[in-house]
Design an enzyme around this catalytic site. Structure first.
Site, PDB file in Angstrom:
ATOM      1  CB  SER A 122      -0.888   0.017   1.247  1.00 24.10           C
ATOM      2  OG  SER A 122      -1.525   1.271   1.405  1.00 24.10           O
ATOM      3  CE1 TYR A 145      -3.453  -2.167   4.751  1.00 22.16           C
ATOM      4  CE2 TYR A 145      -3.073   0.168   4.323  1.00 22.16           C
ATOM      5  CZ  TYR A 145      -3.375  -1.102   3.870  1.00 22.16           C
ATOM      6  OH  TYR A 145      -3.591  -1.308   2.530  1.00 22.16           O
ATOM      7  CE  LYS A 163      -0.782  -3.927   3.212  1.00 21.71           C
ATOM      8  NZ  LYS A 163      -0.910  -5.274   2.582  1.00 21.71           N
TER       9      LYS A 163
END
Length: 249
Positions: free
Chosen positions: A139, A152, A156
């Site tokens: 991402s 998150y 990532k």
């Protein structure tokens, strides 16, 4: 462009909808045999049926990729069903949003460790087939700050770094490793579809931050994934490539 994917074998984890399913369709459309997994049997069955239109070999099985034994068993069964393995796409995300134990654990278990463990189990099969590719779906949150979703973004970022290490380690075995970092991708039932309904202010601010003036589509991520998994992408490894319409800019 000749992608030379006919009769190759591809595993896409977390592929019952959205980006994962679009990637599975992209490979099957180019003649590849494809195996997909997901946690929900009902949506997985529907996804699997949609892939059969291409006439290639399709395999699917329910799997919680956060469960190490379940993931190992799935990849083994998929390789047996397909007959070989050339490409692994690690797609699922736990999408840990909250800066607490639960948020971090979700991202670590699914976004990071499932990708690492999936690679461990897939590499011997890909090497035995003469080489191929591993793709991690990352991402743009891993390329900058991630204020709304700290776990998150951080996990990532770790996946992006691991991509480089894997690429070096696996190059002698003719296995390329790359990560794709999507920006904000819209599809029915996806995150931004929910935000559009529940938080139109946030939806509008994100849309305004994308220079191209729209959200991306799963197909636009899938097109790059198929290229990187194909013969056409044979000299690309160790890269994290943003697919974001300029959003990172």
């Amino acid at each position: 462009m000749h992608l030379q994917l006919r009769d190759t074998s591809v595993i896409v984890t977390g592929a019952s909808r959205g980006i994962g399913l679009a990637i599975a369709h992209g490979f099957a459309a180019e003649g590849a045999n494809v195996s997909i997994c997901a946690r929900e049997p009902q949506t997985l069955t529907k996804a699997s049926e949609s892939l059969r239109e291409y006439g290639t070999k399709i395999h699917s099985a329910p799997c919680d990729v956060a469960d190490p034994r379940a993931l190992e068993n799935y990849i083994s069964a998929a390789c047996k069903a397909l007959g070989s393995l050339n490409v692994l796409v690690n797609n699922p995300s736990g999408f840990g949003r909250t800066d607490d134990e639960d948020g971090w654990q979700k991202s670590i278990d699914v976004d990071l460790m499932a990708s690492i463990r999936g690679s461990w189990h897939a590499v011997p099969h890909i090497a035995a087939a003469g080489g191929g590719a591993i793709l991690h779906i990352s991402s743009i949150s891993g390329l900058t700050h991630s204020q709304r979703t700290p776990p998150y973004g951080a996990v990532k970022a770790a996946l992006n770094q691991y991509t480089k290490t894997q690429a070096i380690d696996l190059a002698p075995r003719a296995i390329r490793v790359n990560a794709i970092a999507p920006g904000s991708i819209y599809f029915d039932g996806g995150l931004w579809s929910q935000v559009e309904r529940d938080n139109p202010t946030l939806f509008g601010s994100i849309l305004a931050s994308i220079p191209s003036g729209r959200f991306g589509t799963p197909q636009e991520v899938a097109d790059l994934a198929v290229f990187l998994g194909s013969h056409a992408g044979r000299w690309v490894t160790g890269q994290t490539i943003a697919v974001d319409g300029g959003q990172m800019l």
